[in-house]
Design a protein around this motif. Structure first.
Motif, PDB file in Angstrom:
ATOM      1  N   ILE A 174      67.705 -17.496  43.350  1.00  0.00           N
ATOM      2  CA  ILE A 174      67.317 -16.431  44.145  1.00  0.00           C
ATOM      3  C   ILE A 174      68.440 -16.166  45.185  1.00  0.00           C
ATOM      4  N   VAL A 175      69.237 -17.218  45.482  1.00  0.00           N
ATOM      5  CA  VAL A 175      70.159 -16.933  46.595  1.00  0.00           C
ATOM      6  C   VAL A 175      71.330 -15.835  46.278  1.00  0.00           C
ATOM      7  N   PRO A 176      71.925 -16.182  44.852  1.00  0.00           N
ATOM      8  CA  PRO A 176      73.059 -15.209  44.401  1.00  0.00           C
ATOM      9  C   PRO A 176      72.397 -13.915  43.952  1.00  0.00           C
ATOM     10  N   ILE A 177      71.029 -13.962  43.770  1.00  0.00           N
ATOM     11  CA  ILE A 177      70.420 -12.430  43.254  1.00  0.00           C
ATOM     12  C   ILE A 177      70.305 -11.809  44.592  1.00  0.00           C
ATOM     13  N   ILE A 178      70.030 -12.263  45.832  1.00  0.00           N
ATOM     14  CA  ILE A 178      70.034 -11.565  46.964  1.00  0.00           C
ATOM     15  C   ILE A 178      71.279 -11.057  47.282  1.00  0.00           C
ATOM     16  N   GLY A 179      72.320 -11.988  47.010  1.00  0.00           N
ATOM     17  CA  GLY A 179      73.682 -11.284  47.359  1.00  0.00           C
ATOM     18  C   GLY A 179      74.094 -10.284  46.466  1.00  0.00           C
ATOM     19  N   ILE A 180      73.822 -10.431  45.277  1.00  0.00           N
ATOM     20  CA  ILE A 180      74.145  -9.308  44.230  1.00  0.00           C
ATOM     21  C   ILE A 180      73.440  -7.834  44.432  1.00  0.00           C
ATOM     22  N   MET A 181      72.170  -8.137  44.899  1.00  0.00           N
ATOM     23  CA  MET A 181      71.291  -6.942  45.218  1.00  0.00           C
ATOM     24  C   MET A 181      71.933  -6.297  46.560  1.00  0.00           C
ATOM     25  N   LEU A 182      72.422  -7.000  47.518  1.00  0.00           N
ATOM     26  CA  LEU A 182      72.998  -6.472  48.708  1.00  0.00           C
ATOM     27  C   LEU A 182      74.471  -5.786  48.273  1.00  0.00           C
ATOM     28  N   GLY A 183      75.018  -6.448  47.471  1.00  0.00           N
ATOM     29  CA  GLY A 183      76.472  -5.944  47.092  1.00  0.00           C
ATOM     30  C   GLY A 183      75.982  -4.636  46.182  1.00  0.00           C
ATOM     31  N   ALA A 184      75.245  -4.524  45.535  1.00  0.00           N
ATOM     32  CA  ALA A 184      74.703  -3.175  44.771  1.00  0.00           C
ATOM     33  C   ALA A 184      74.470  -2.231  45.631  1.00  0.00           C
TER      34      ALA A 184
END
Length: 356
Positions: A174-184
């Motif tokens: 969940i943690v990296p998915i949040i970061g990747i979504m924010l980055g996108a």
């Protein structure tokens, strides 16, 4: 054995970290999740580290000697060597060490193995800050661009931590998915602004991590990351204890929020500087700390030299591959790193799933 969210673990019978008058020391409490018990910390200086230094130096010598231009027989070879080869090799050292170190710090602070500047959106924020600085001040110096990128990277990392605090389910994925979504999202905003300002090509160049354009007079700002590395080493014990979680850190007298803020500032500075000078180096901060932690455990102070060395080695190898694979042309180092990093990322995910 108990653990705190995929982060460093403590053995049930160990004595926890203790606060001292001068700071916080990890004592015997912060041990590797893979070792499973308290161990005597290995010395910072050893023959293995010396061998690693020699190996990295050999790679750097190879970097100095690799290129299309004949520095030995060509006209102005010595001058070309000083203008291009030496700055490029120094940039490899500084950027590789900085981004690997950023990954290690972020993984400790978030207690997650899959976190690093390119999986938290920090790099995308730095790129947005760089672009906005150039739009507002078209003739901005490299120092002004660096400041803009650092401020944006700091804001972006804080936003990531704020999102993280509001998410109740903090699994390893969940943690990296949040970061990747924010980055996108930030990347999409950057692209929209770049199209409106007719800077789409410049944006692509900034995010294509490459050492091709590194010349004397254009890379010197990278020396700032040396200060960041020193600061991380000084605060290493505090970062290690913070990696045990807020409750443990608070119990031993550590100002948890202050440590998070310090770590965010240091990561933002390093990421902003590297983004301005080199560009994006994807997955480097993910690959290196995981390899080092699997072998040596999770103590930041003793791991930091190894993380810096391995970061330099991986960036140099990828850069050498990019230089020779389609010579006389070059592939950006980010392309090679992206392929290698994606494979390692998938491997880590599968390993995590297998372990349950």
């Amino acid at each position: 054995m108990t653990s705190t969210r995929n982060g460093p673990t403590t053995h049930g019978g160990d004595v926890g970290p203790t606060a001292t008058d001068t700071g916080v020391s990890t004592g015997g409490g912060a041990t590797s999740a893979r070792k499973g018990s308290a161990e005597v910390k290995s010395p910072l200086l050893s023959w293995k580290l010396a061998a690693g230094v020699v190996g990295v130096l050999l790679l750097l010598v190879l970097s100095l000697l690799t290129g299309v231009y004949d520095i030995f027989g060509g006209d102005g070879g010595a001058e070309m060597f000083q203008i291009t080869r030496v700055p490029r090799t120094i940039a490899l050292v500084l950027s590789g060490a900085a981004m690997a170190m950023c990954g290690l710090v972020m993984q400790l602070l978030t207690q997650n193995r899959f976190v690093e500047p390119t999986t938290t959106g920090t790099t995308e924020w730095a790129g947005l800050g760089l672009m906005l600085t150039v739009i507002v001040y078209p003739d901005a110096s490299i120092l002004a661009r660096m400041i803009g990128a650092i401020i944006a990277a700091f804001i972006g990392t804080l936003v990531f931590f704020l999102f993280l605090r509001r998410v109740s389910l903090k699994s390893s994925l969940i943690v990296p998915i949040i970061g990747i979504m924010l980055g996108a999202v930030v990347g999409a905003i950057s692209t929209f602004v770049a199209v409106q300002a007719d800077m789409l090509q410049s944006l692509g160049i900034w995010f294509a991590g490459s050492f091709t354009s590194i010349l004397r007079g254009q890379y010197e700002i990278l020396w700032v990351v040396v200060i960041v590395v020193i600061a991380v080493f000084i605060a290493a014990d505090r970062f290690t204890v913070a990696g045990l979680g807020k409750e443990v850190a608070t119990n031993v007298g550590l100002n948890y929020n202050q440590v998070i803020l310090i770590g965010t500032i240091l990561v933002a500075i390093a990421t902003g500087v590297v983004t301005v000078v080199v560009g994006s180096l994807p997955f480097l901060g993910l690959i290196v700390p995981n390899i080092v932690s699997m072998i040596r455990g999770d103590d930041l102070r003793s791991n930091l030299p190894w993380v810096c060395l391995l970061g330099i080695a991986i960036v140099t190898i990828c850069d050498l591959i990019g230089r020779v694979i389609i010579m006389p042309f070059e592939l950006p180092v980010s392309v090679i790193l992206g392929v290698v990093g994606a494979a390692v990322f998938v491997g880590l995910l599968l390993r995590q799933r297998k372990r349950g």
